[in-house]
Design a protein around this motif. Structure first.
Motif, PDB file in Angstrom:
ATOM      1  N   PHE A   5     -31.944 -61.642 104.591  1.00  0.00           N
ATOM      2  CA  PHE A   5     -30.875 -61.555 103.600  1.00  0.00           C
ATOM      3  C   PHE A   5     -30.849 -60.197 102.892  1.00  0.00           C
ATOM      4  O   PHE A   5     -29.788 -59.682 102.586  1.00  0.00           O
ATOM      5  N   ARG A   6     -32.029 -59.607 102.652  1.00  0.00           N
ATOM      6  CA  ARG A   6     -32.043 -58.282 102.011  1.00  0.00           C
ATOM      7  C   ARG A   6     -31.317 -57.252 102.858  1.00  0.00           C
ATOM      8  O   ARG A   6     -30.581 -56.413 102.359  1.00  0.00           O
ATOM      9  N   ARG A   7     -31.538 -57.315 104.167  1.00  0.00           N
ATOM     10  CA  ARG A   7     -30.882 -56.378 105.092  1.00  0.00           C
ATOM     11  C   ARG A   7     -29.379 -56.648 105.138  1.00  0.00           C
ATOM     12  O   ARG A   7     -28.576 -55.724 105.171  1.00  0.00           O
ATOM     13  N   LEU A   8     -28.998 -57.912 105.148  1.00  0.00           N
ATOM     14  CA  LEU A   8     -27.583 -58.269 105.133  1.00  0.00           C
ATOM     15  C   LEU A   8     -26.933 -57.757 103.849  1.00  0.00           C
ATOM     16  O   LEU A   8     -25.847 -57.173 103.886  1.00  0.00           O
ATOM     17  N   ALA A   9     -27.599 -57.913 102.714  1.00  0.00           N
ATOM     18  CA  ALA A   9     -27.062 -57.414 101.436  1.00  0.00           C
ATOM     19  C   ALA A   9     -26.899 -55.899 101.474  1.00  0.00           C
ATOM     20  O   ALA A   9     -25.893 -55.347 101.005  1.00  0.00           O
ATOM     21  N   GLN A  10     -27.881 -55.218 102.059  1.00  0.00           N
ATOM     22  CA  GLN A  10     -27.807 -53.754 102.183  1.00  0.00           C
ATOM     23  C   GLN A  10     -26.600 -53.347 103.019  1.00  0.00           C
ATOM     24  O   GLN A  10     -25.851 -52.444 102.647  1.00  0.00           O
ATOM     25  N   ARG A  11     -26.388 -54.013 104.143  1.00  0.00           N
ATOM     26  CA  ARG A  11     -25.238 -53.704 105.006  1.00  0.00           C
ATOM     27  C   ARG A  11     -23.924 -53.981 104.281  1.00  0.00           C
ATOM     28  O   ARG A  11     -22.968 -53.222 104.423  1.00  0.00           O
ATOM     29  N   VAL A  12     -23.868 -55.068 103.541  1.00  0.00           N
ATOM     30  CA  VAL A  12     -22.650 -55.408 102.797  1.00  0.00           C
ATOM     31  C   VAL A  12     -22.324 -54.295 101.804  1.00  0.00           C
ATOM     32  O   VAL A  12     -21.181 -53.850 101.703  1.00  0.00           O
ATOM     33  N   ARG A  13     -23.356 -53.815 101.091  1.00  0.00           N
ATOM     34  CA  ARG A  13     -23.134 -52.720 100.132  1.00  0.00           C
ATOM     35  C   ARG A  13     -22.743 -51.431 100.848  1.00  0.00           C
ATOM     36  O   ARG A  13     -21.824 -50.736 100.436  1.00  0.00           O
ATOM     37  N   LEU A  81     -23.608 -64.044  99.680  1.00  0.00           N
ATOM     38  CA  LEU A  81     -24.251 -64.216 100.980  1.00  0.00           C
ATOM     39  C   LEU A  81     -24.368 -65.697 101.341  1.00  0.00           C
ATOM     40  O   LEU A  81     -24.158 -66.083 102.491  1.00  0.00           O
ATOM     41  N   PHE A  82     -24.691 -66.509 100.347  1.00  0.00           N
ATOM     42  CA  PHE A  82     -24.749 -67.950 100.603  1.00  0.00           C
ATOM     43  C   PHE A  82     -23.367 -68.458 101.016  1.00  0.00           C
ATOM     44  O   PHE A  82     -23.240 -69.243 101.964  1.00  0.00           O
ATOM     45  N   ASP A  83     -22.330 -67.995 100.320  1.00  0.00           N
ATOM     46  CA  ASP A  83     -20.964 -68.390 100.670  1.00  0.00           C
ATOM     47  C   ASP A  83     -20.610 -67.956 102.090  1.00  0.00           C
ATOM     48  O   ASP A  83     -19.913 -68.668 102.814  1.00  0.00           O
TER      49      ASP A  83
END
Length: 181
Positions: A5-13, A81-83
């Motif tokens: 999830f941390r990596r996904l959050a980084q990509r989203v940003r 991310l949960f959504d």
């Protein structure tokens, strides 16, 4: 497919996708970005990457492991991310999905999803001893045998003994890891 999830959050940003909350497209974009960056040893075009992402999302042979939602510090990003995962489950029912997190980070909406909830059971005496042996075997292996076999076994025994004296502080692997450190 392992997704931190941390990596996904980084990509989203990085990609400016923070405003696309609750969209399975976040997951597809993430997968595509990982493929473009050379996941699997091949650098692919965005089109090829999106095509592979869509194949994975549509396959009942795909298993997604979304790991450590609780490690995303921003509560709004965690919720987005949960959504996105919830939306993925709705739009793409074929892949199997596992989501790991500490309970505080999972929104109450989890009950609306078809996800089974599991909690780790406390380690019993045998489980603590096994954990201690595996911990020091791993330390020995990953530190290029910095510990001798005898030293690793002695430290494992010390950890198991300490765990016996403080069972409440050693009932989960996380707490036992802290005790080992």
């Amino acid at each position: 497919v392992f997704v931190r999830f941390r990596r996904l959050a980084q990509r989203v940003r990085e990609r400016g996708l923070a405003g696309v909350a609750g969209r399975a497209a976040l997951v597809a974009e993430f997968l595509a970005a990982e493929f473009e960056a050379g996941l699997g040893g091949h650098h692919l075009t965005k089109g090829q990457s999106l095509e592979i992402a869509q194949e994975l999302l549509g396959s009942d042979r795909t298993l997604f492991l979304f790991d450590a939602l609780d490690e995303v510090p921003d509560p709004e990003m965690r919720a987005a991310l949960f959504d996105a995962v919830a939306d993925l489950l709705t739009r793409y029912p074929r892949p199997r999905v596992v989501l790991s997190s500490r309970p505080y980070a999972v929104p109450g909406a989890v009950s609306q999803l078809s996800l089974a909830l599991f909690a780790p059971l406390p380690l019993n005496r045998a489980g603590r001893r096994t954990f201690a042996r595996h911990w020091y075997r791993s330390v020995r292996t990953h530190l290029d045998n910095a510990l001798s076999q005898e030293a690793a076994e002695a430290q494992a025994e010390d950890l198991a003994s300490a765990a016996e004296r403080m069972p409440d502080l050693a009932e989960t692997p996380l707490l036992l890891s802290i005790l080992a450190l």
